[in-house]
Motif scaffolding. Structure first.
Motif, PDB file in Angstrom:
ATOM      1  N   SER A 266      -2.789  -2.465 -11.223  1.00  0.00           N
ATOM      2  CA  SER A 266      -1.957  -3.054 -10.257  1.00  0.00           C
ATOM      3  C   SER A 266      -2.599  -4.373  -9.779  1.00  0.00           C
ATOM      4  CB  SER A 266      -1.499  -2.192  -9.180  1.00  0.00           C
ATOM      5  OG  SER A 266      -2.668  -2.221  -8.306  1.00  0.00           O
ATOM      6  N   ALA A 267      -1.615  -5.217  -9.347  1.00  0.00           N
ATOM      7  CA  ALA A 267      -2.088  -6.509  -8.493  1.00  0.00           C
ATOM      8  C   ALA A 267      -2.495  -6.082  -7.161  1.00  0.00           C
ATOM      9  CB  ALA A 267      -0.983  -7.578  -8.519  1.00  0.00           C
ATOM     10  N   VAL A 268      -2.209  -6.962  -6.110  1.00  0.00           N
ATOM     11  CA  VAL A 268      -2.747  -6.490  -4.734  1.00  0.00           C
ATOM     12  C   VAL A 268      -2.107  -5.422  -4.162  1.00  0.00           C
ATOM     13  CG1 VAL A 268      -3.244  -7.527  -2.561  1.00  0.00           C
ATOM     14  CG2 VAL A 268      -3.314  -9.304  -4.628  1.00  0.00           C
ATOM     15  N   ILE A 269      -2.791  -4.553  -3.614  1.00  0.00           N
ATOM     16  CA  ILE A 269      -2.331  -3.370  -2.812  1.00  0.00           C
ATOM     17  C   ILE A 269      -2.411  -3.634  -1.416  1.00  0.00           C
ATOM     18  CG2 ILE A 269      -2.425  -0.835  -2.627  1.00  0.00           C
ATOM     19  CD1 ILE A 269      -3.979  -0.830  -5.209  1.00  0.00           C
ATOM     20  N   ASP A 270      -1.219  -3.291  -0.631  1.00  0.00           N
ATOM     21  CA  ASP A 270      -1.357  -3.266   0.630  1.00  0.00           C
ATOM     22  C   ASP A 270      -2.187  -2.470   1.546  1.00  0.00           C
ATOM     23  OD1 ASP A 270      -0.617  -4.453   2.909  1.00  0.00           O
ATOM     24  OD2 ASP A 270       1.330  -3.680   3.100  1.00  0.00           O
ATOM     25  N   THR A 271      -3.302  -2.829   1.431  1.00  0.00           N
ATOM     26  CA  THR A 271      -4.368  -1.991   1.952  1.00  0.00           C
ATOM     27  C   THR A 271      -5.553  -2.929   2.681  1.00  0.00           C
ATOM     28  OG1 THR A 271      -6.213  -1.759   0.022  1.00  0.00           O
ATOM     29  CG2 THR A 271      -4.359  -0.229   0.290  1.00  0.00           C
ATOM     30  N   ASP A 272      -6.479  -2.101   3.541  1.00  0.00           N
ATOM     31  CA  ASP A 272      -7.463  -3.154   3.959  1.00  0.00           C
ATOM     32  C   ASP A 272      -8.222  -4.107   2.952  1.00  0.00           C
ATOM     33  OD1 ASP A 272      -6.877  -1.991   6.440  1.00  0.00           O
ATOM     34  OD2 ASP A 272      -8.772  -0.714   6.324  1.00  0.00           O
ATOM     35  N   MET A 273      -8.345  -3.436   1.818  1.00  0.00           N
ATOM     36  CA  MET A 273      -9.180  -4.546   0.704  1.00  0.00           C
ATOM     37  C   MET A 273      -8.320  -5.573   0.547  1.00  0.00           C
ATOM     38  SD  MET A 273     -10.461  -3.430  -2.969  1.00  0.00           S
ATOM     39  CE  MET A 273     -11.747  -2.349  -2.378  1.00  0.00           C
ATOM     40  N   GLY A 274      -7.032  -5.339   0.448  1.00  0.00           N
ATOM     41  CA  GLY A 274      -6.006  -6.517  -0.057  1.00  0.00           C
ATOM     42  C   GLY A 274      -5.386  -7.338   1.114  1.00  0.00           C
ATOM     43  N   ARG A 275      -5.836  -7.334   2.149  1.00  0.00           N
ATOM     44  CA  ARG A 275      -5.300  -7.711   3.467  1.00  0.00           C
ATOM     45  C   ARG A 275      -5.090  -9.299   3.542  1.00  0.00           C
ATOM     46  NH1 ARG A 275      -6.347  -4.560   8.689  1.00  0.00           N
ATOM     47  NH2 ARG A 275      -5.040  -3.347   7.532  1.00  0.00           N
ATOM     48  N   GLY A 276      -6.405  -9.757   3.022  1.00  0.00           N
ATOM     49  CA  GLY A 276      -6.459 -11.341   2.962  1.00  0.00           C
ATOM     50  C   GLY A 276      -5.988 -11.936   1.899  1.00  0.00           C
ATOM     51  N   ALA A 277      -5.536 -11.161   0.952  1.00  0.00           N
ATOM     52  CA  ALA A 277      -5.043 -11.811  -0.458  1.00  0.00           C
ATOM     53  C   ALA A 277      -3.742 -12.177  -0.291  1.00  0.00           C
ATOM     54  CB  ALA A 277      -5.203 -10.760  -1.375  1.00  0.00           C
ATOM     55  N   PRO A 278      -3.486 -13.608  -0.837  1.00  0.00           N
ATOM     56  CA  PRO A 278      -2.117 -14.036  -0.965  1.00  0.00           C
ATOM     57  C   PRO A 278      -1.115 -13.200  -1.750  1.00  0.00           C
ATOM     58  CG  PRO A 278      -3.448 -15.651  -2.277  1.00  0.00           C
ATOM     59  CD  PRO A 278      -4.304 -14.329  -1.606  1.00  0.00           C
ATOM     60  N   GLY A 279       0.401 -13.498  -1.544  1.00  0.00           N
ATOM     61  CA  GLY A 279       1.164 -12.848  -2.526  1.00  0.00           C
ATOM     62  C   GLY A 279       1.702 -11.703  -2.060  1.00  0.00           C
ATOM     63  N   GLU A 280       2.665 -11.157  -2.993  1.00  0.00           N
ATOM     64  CA  GLU A 280       3.369 -10.066  -2.900  1.00  0.00           C
ATOM     65  C   GLU A 280       2.501  -8.868  -3.042  1.00  0.00           C
ATOM     66  OE1 GLU A 280       6.879  -9.402  -4.573  1.00  0.00           O
ATOM     67  OE2 GLU A 280       7.908 -11.150  -4.056  1.00  0.00           O
ATOM     68  N   LYS A 281       2.411  -7.714  -2.316  1.00  0.00           N
ATOM     69  CA  LYS A 281       1.639  -6.718  -2.278  1.00  0.00           C
ATOM     70  C   LYS A 281       2.435  -5.197  -2.502  1.00  0.00           C
ATOM     71  CE  LYS A 281      -1.848  -8.486   0.907  1.00  0.00           C
ATOM     72  NZ  LYS A 281      -1.237  -9.836   1.104  1.00  0.00           N
ATOM     73  N   ILE A 282       1.943  -4.380  -3.306  1.00  0.00           N
ATOM     74  CA  ILE A 282       2.690  -3.029  -3.530  1.00  0.00           C
ATOM     75  C   ILE A 282       2.125  -2.191  -2.621  1.00  0.00           C
ATOM     76  CG2 ILE A 282       0.812  -2.451  -5.099  1.00  0.00           C
ATOM     77  CD1 ILE A 282       2.812  -0.989  -6.694  1.00  0.00           C
TER      78      ILE A 282
ATOM     79  N   ARG B  46      -9.313   6.363   3.304  1.00  0.00           N
ATOM     80  CA  ARG B  46      -8.622   5.049   3.915  1.00  0.00           C
ATOM     81  C   ARG B  46      -7.794   4.783   2.673  1.00  0.00           C
ATOM     82  NH1 ARG B  46     -11.041  -0.086   3.819  1.00  0.00           N
ATOM     83  NH2 ARG B  46     -12.956  -0.045   2.855  1.00  0.00           N
ATOM     84  N   GLY B  47      -7.207   3.858   2.858  1.00  0.00           N
ATOM     85  CA  GLY B  47      -6.265   3.013   1.882  1.00  0.00           C
ATOM     86  C   GLY B  47      -5.717   3.703   0.577  1.00  0.00           C
ATOM     87  N   LEU B  48      -5.772   3.284  -0.574  1.00  0.00           N
ATOM     88  CA  LEU B  48      -5.163   4.050  -1.704  1.00  0.00           C
ATOM     89  C   LEU B  48      -5.703   5.465  -1.923  1.00  0.00           C
ATOM     90  CD1 LEU B  48      -3.323   3.726  -4.148  1.00  0.00           C
ATOM     91  CD2 LEU B  48      -5.083   2.814  -5.332  1.00  0.00           C
ATOM     92  N   GLY B  49      -6.911   5.720  -1.495  1.00  0.00           N
ATOM     93  CA  GLY B  49      -7.371   6.959  -1.914  1.00  0.00           C
ATOM     94  C   GLY B  49      -6.789   8.124  -0.919  1.00  0.00           C
ATOM     95  N   ALA B  50      -6.511   7.571   0.366  1.00  0.00           N
ATOM     96  CA  ALA B  50      -5.944   8.592   1.121  1.00  0.00           C
ATOM     97  C   ALA B  50      -4.436   8.682   0.744  1.00  0.00           C
ATOM     98  CB  ALA B  50      -5.999   7.944   2.580  1.00  0.00           C
ATOM     99  N   ALA B  51      -3.668   7.709   0.370  1.00  0.00           N
ATOM    100  CA  ALA B  51      -2.224   7.758   0.121  1.00  0.00           C
ATOM    101  C   ALA B  51      -2.191   8.623  -1.289  1.00  0.00           C
ATOM    102  CB  ALA B  51      -1.862   6.433  -0.374  1.00  0.00           C
ATOM    103  N   PHE B  52      -3.205   8.538  -2.432  1.00  0.00           N
ATOM    104  CA  PHE B  52      -3.372   9.611  -3.246  1.00  0.00           C
ATOM    105  C   PHE B  52      -3.437  11.043  -2.764  1.00  0.00           C
ATOM    106  CE2 PHE B  52      -4.073   6.560  -6.787  1.00  0.00           C
ATOM    107  CZ  PHE B  52      -3.544   7.082  -7.942  1.00  0.00           C
ATOM    108  N   ALA B  53      -4.523  11.171  -1.874  1.00  0.00           N
ATOM    109  CA  ALA B  53      -4.432  12.658  -1.241  1.00  0.00           C
ATOM    110  C   ALA B  53      -3.104  13.198  -0.856  1.00  0.00           C
ATOM    111  CB  ALA B  53      -5.588  12.596  -0.265  1.00  0.00           C
ATOM    112  N   ARG B  54      -2.431  12.217   0.166  1.00  0.00           N
ATOM    113  CA  ARG B  54      -1.088  12.568   0.582  1.00  0.00           C
ATOM    114  C   ARG B  54      -0.300  12.953  -0.467  1.00  0.00           C
ATOM    115  NH1 ARG B  54      -2.517   8.293   4.271  1.00  0.00           N
ATOM    116  NH2 ARG B  54      -1.219   6.819   3.092  1.00  0.00           N
TER     117      ARG B  54
END
Length: 234
Positions: free
Chosen positions: A173-189, A15-23
């Motif tokens: 990187s700062a916050v990534i737009d994945t499940d792990m970063g979902r509750g974090a404030p600010g812009e997400k990559i 899931r998340g960034l790992g799945a994005a790396f695979a894709r």
């Protein structure tokens, strides 16, 4: 390193960034992508080969290295974050878990796969780190320490791996737009954006990627006055 024709192992790929790396690696022309997860059944991405791996279990790492002798690219993506005060009674247990997953596990994987990468022409390692490798926020002390350790270990490994023509790219990187970063404030990559940048950086032979403006700002703050890692003055 060229991605086209490569054979990659991506940890935490369900899931998340790992799945994005695979894709992203498949889209960039990798001939095979092994998608590692604690539960291979949780990997649903078409075109990848699911494999079982808990990066905190040395015997699983060793077994996988015996199986995957064709790997030319290792992506150390699996990670955990537990945010709490370092004065919390359970802080040491949380620190231990984060170090095992975020620093020790990636080191064990590089140790296991370095001979394989060397035998396949050198290849490369991507270590997914964080802007919090250089900065702490309230509650992030244990996570930041584990990522700082991963950064330091990667810097040392880069020098050692050079002798066998293996590259090492550190991704911050700062916050990534994945499940792990979902509750974090600010812009997400977006994870897809981060992966595209990482692939481009690897193919350009860069040793380090700062993926967003926040990360560039924090990195510059390491030599600013006052130092960014000191924190706000009272």
């Amino acid at each position: 390193m060229k991605i086209e024709g490569s054979i990659a192992l991506v940890t935490g790929a369900n899931r998340g960034l790992g799945a994005a790396f695979a894709r992203g690696l498949l889209a960039a022309g990798a001939s095979k992508v092994y998608a590692a997860a604690r539960d291979p059944a949780s990997v649903s991405l078409p075109g990848v080969v699911p494999v079982r791996l808990d990066v905190t279990q040395p015997e699983q790492i060793a077994a996988l290295a015996r199986e995957l002798g064709e790997v030319t690219l290792l992506v150390n993506n699996a990670g955990i974050a537990e945010f709490r005060s370092l004065l919390d009674p359970n802080a040491l247990d949380a620190l231990h878990r984060q170090f095992e997953t975020n620093a020790v596990g990636p080191l064990r994987l590089v140790q296991a796969f370095a001979p394989i990468l060397a035998g396949n022409g050198g290849g490369a390692v991507i270590n997914v780190l964080s802007v919090l490798s250089w900065l702490t926020m309230p509650g992030s002390g244990g996570y930041s320490a584990s990522k700082a350790a991963g950064w330091a270990l990667g810097n040392a490994l880069r020098q050692e791996l050079k002798a066998q023509d293996t590259e090492l790219l550190a991704v911050h990187s700062a916050v990534i737009d994945t499940d792990m970063g979902r509750g974090a404030p600010g812009e997400k990559i977006a994870p897809e954006d981060l992966v595209q940048q990482a692939i481009a950086a690897l193919q350009a032979g860069q040793p380090e990627l700062l993926a967003d403006p926040t990360t560039h700002h924090v990195h510059a703050g390491l030599v600013a006055q006052p130092r960014v890692y000191i924190g706000a003055s009272s």
